[in-house]
Motif scaffolding. Structure first.
Motif, PDB file in Angstrom:
ATOM      1  N   ARG A  33     -29.322  13.737 -46.352  1.00  0.00           N
ATOM      2  CA  ARG A  33     -30.391  14.690 -46.698  1.00  0.00           C
ATOM      3  C   ARG A  33     -29.761  15.872 -47.413  1.00  0.00           C
ATOM      4  O   ARG A  33     -28.787  16.447 -46.931  1.00  0.00           O
ATOM      5  CB  ARG A  33     -31.126  15.171 -45.448  1.00  0.00           C
ATOM      6  N   PRO A  63     -39.436  13.862 -48.509  1.00  0.00           N
ATOM      7  CA  PRO A  63     -40.021  13.726 -47.180  1.00  0.00           C
ATOM      8  C   PRO A  63     -41.540  13.559 -47.279  1.00  0.00           C
ATOM      9  O   PRO A  63     -42.177  14.189 -48.118  1.00  0.00           O
ATOM     10  CB  PRO A  63     -39.677  15.039 -46.482  1.00  0.00           C
ATOM     11  N   SER A  64     -42.086  12.677 -46.446  1.00  0.00           N
ATOM     12  CA  SER A  64     -43.520  12.432 -46.471  1.00  0.00           C
ATOM     13  C   SER A  64     -43.981  11.963 -45.104  1.00  0.00           C
ATOM     14  O   SER A  64     -43.266  11.222 -44.425  1.00  0.00           O
ATOM     15  CB  SER A  64     -43.847  11.381 -47.526  1.00  0.00           C
ATOM     16  N   THR A  65     -45.172  12.390 -44.719  1.00  0.00           N
ATOM     17  CA  THR A  65     -45.748  11.916 -43.461  1.00  0.00           C
ATOM     18  C   THR A  65     -46.655  10.715 -43.695  1.00  0.00           C
ATOM     19  O   THR A  65     -47.021  10.023 -42.766  1.00  0.00           O
ATOM     20  CB  THR A  65     -46.571  13.038 -42.792  1.00  0.00           C
ATOM     21  N   SER A  66     -47.009  10.462 -44.952  1.00  0.00           N
ATOM     22  CA  SER A  66     -47.872   9.320 -45.260  1.00  0.00           C
ATOM     23  C   SER A  66     -47.004   8.069 -45.429  1.00  0.00           C
ATOM     24  O   SER A  66     -45.803   8.160 -45.653  1.00  0.00           O
ATOM     25  CB  SER A  66     -48.668   9.591 -46.539  1.00  0.00           C
ATOM     26  N   PRO A  67     -47.632   6.900 -45.353  1.00  0.00           N
ATOM     27  CA  PRO A  67     -46.856   5.662 -45.531  1.00  0.00           C
ATOM     28  C   PRO A  67     -46.350   5.478 -46.965  1.00  0.00           C
ATOM     29  O   PRO A  67     -45.436   4.707 -47.202  1.00  0.00           O
ATOM     30  CB  PRO A  67     -47.839   4.554 -45.155  1.00  0.00           C
ATOM     31  N   LYS A  69     -44.279   6.251 -50.266  1.00  0.00           N
ATOM     32  CA  LYS A  69     -42.998   6.882 -50.542  1.00  0.00           C
ATOM     33  C   LYS A  69     -43.075   7.584 -51.887  1.00  0.00           C
ATOM     34  O   LYS A  69     -43.717   7.101 -52.804  1.00  0.00           O
ATOM     35  CB  LYS A  69     -41.886   5.832 -50.571  1.00  0.00           C
TER      36      LYS A  69
END
Length: 192
Positions: A33, A63-67, A69
């Motif tokens: 990271r 970075p993502s909280t959803s599926p 990318k």
């Protein structure tokens, strides 16, 4: 392992531009990271997904909280600073790209081509296309060979003057003629 696979899995040592030698400051470790600062002043955070030695680009997985990318491709020459946000690469680095729905992409492409096809006259003069473009800003228009079709029932034939308008109701024909006359006047004034 092939060279590309080796670079993707273990990192790539990039040549230091100032000394011409390898530098540990320029090693891109897959899964690490980082926060990058670009020469444009942007700060970008993400996980190193890959580094391409041919194009000199680093790919960051944001970075993502959803599926879904999200990836950013950054040219190495535009990177001013690199700050590691983790000491080691994340465990279980996912090197798989998300699947691409080819049928959905083709359907979208065909839709764009079909909508564009009716907006570009084939074999018409640039003046005719200018008239069409001006009319289509306020009225629903499409080409039918060399004729401009407005409201699906009014046809304007070459030389695209109010005398060459036909069809539709009296009120809709009068409206199209009024808009056409105004647009032709505006285009004529723009040329002079």
């Amino acid at each position: 392992l092939g060279q590309d696979r080796h670079h993707r899995m273990y990192g790539v040592e990039q040549q230091d531009k100032s000394t011409g030698s390898g530098s540990s400051n320029n090693i891109w470790i897959i899964g690490l990271r980082v926060r990058l600062k670009t020469s444009f002043g942007d700060e970008i955070e993400g996980e190193i997904f890959s580094f391409d030695t041919i194009t000199n680009c680093v790919v960051l997985k944001e970075p993502s909280t959803s599926p879904k990318k999200s990836f950013r491709i950054i040219k190495h020459s535009s990177i001013k600073e690199v700050h590691a946000l983790s000491a080691t690469p994340s465990a279980g680095v996912d090197l798989e790209l998300p699947p691409v729905n080819i049928n959905r992409i083709r359907a979208r492409e065909e839709g764009i081509i079909a909508s564009t096809r009716h907006r570009v006259g084939v074999g018409v003069t640039s003046e005719a296309q200018d008239i069409f473009n001006a009319l289509s800003k306020t009225l629903p228009c499409r080409w039918d060979n060399l004729e401009i079709v407005v409201f699906d029932d009014i046809r304007i034939t070459s030389p695209y003057t109010i005398e060459n308008c036909s069809g539709g109701t009296t009120a809709s024909l009068a409206r199209v003629q009024k808009v056409l006359e105004g647009e032709k006047r505006r285009l004529k004034n723009a040329k002079s």
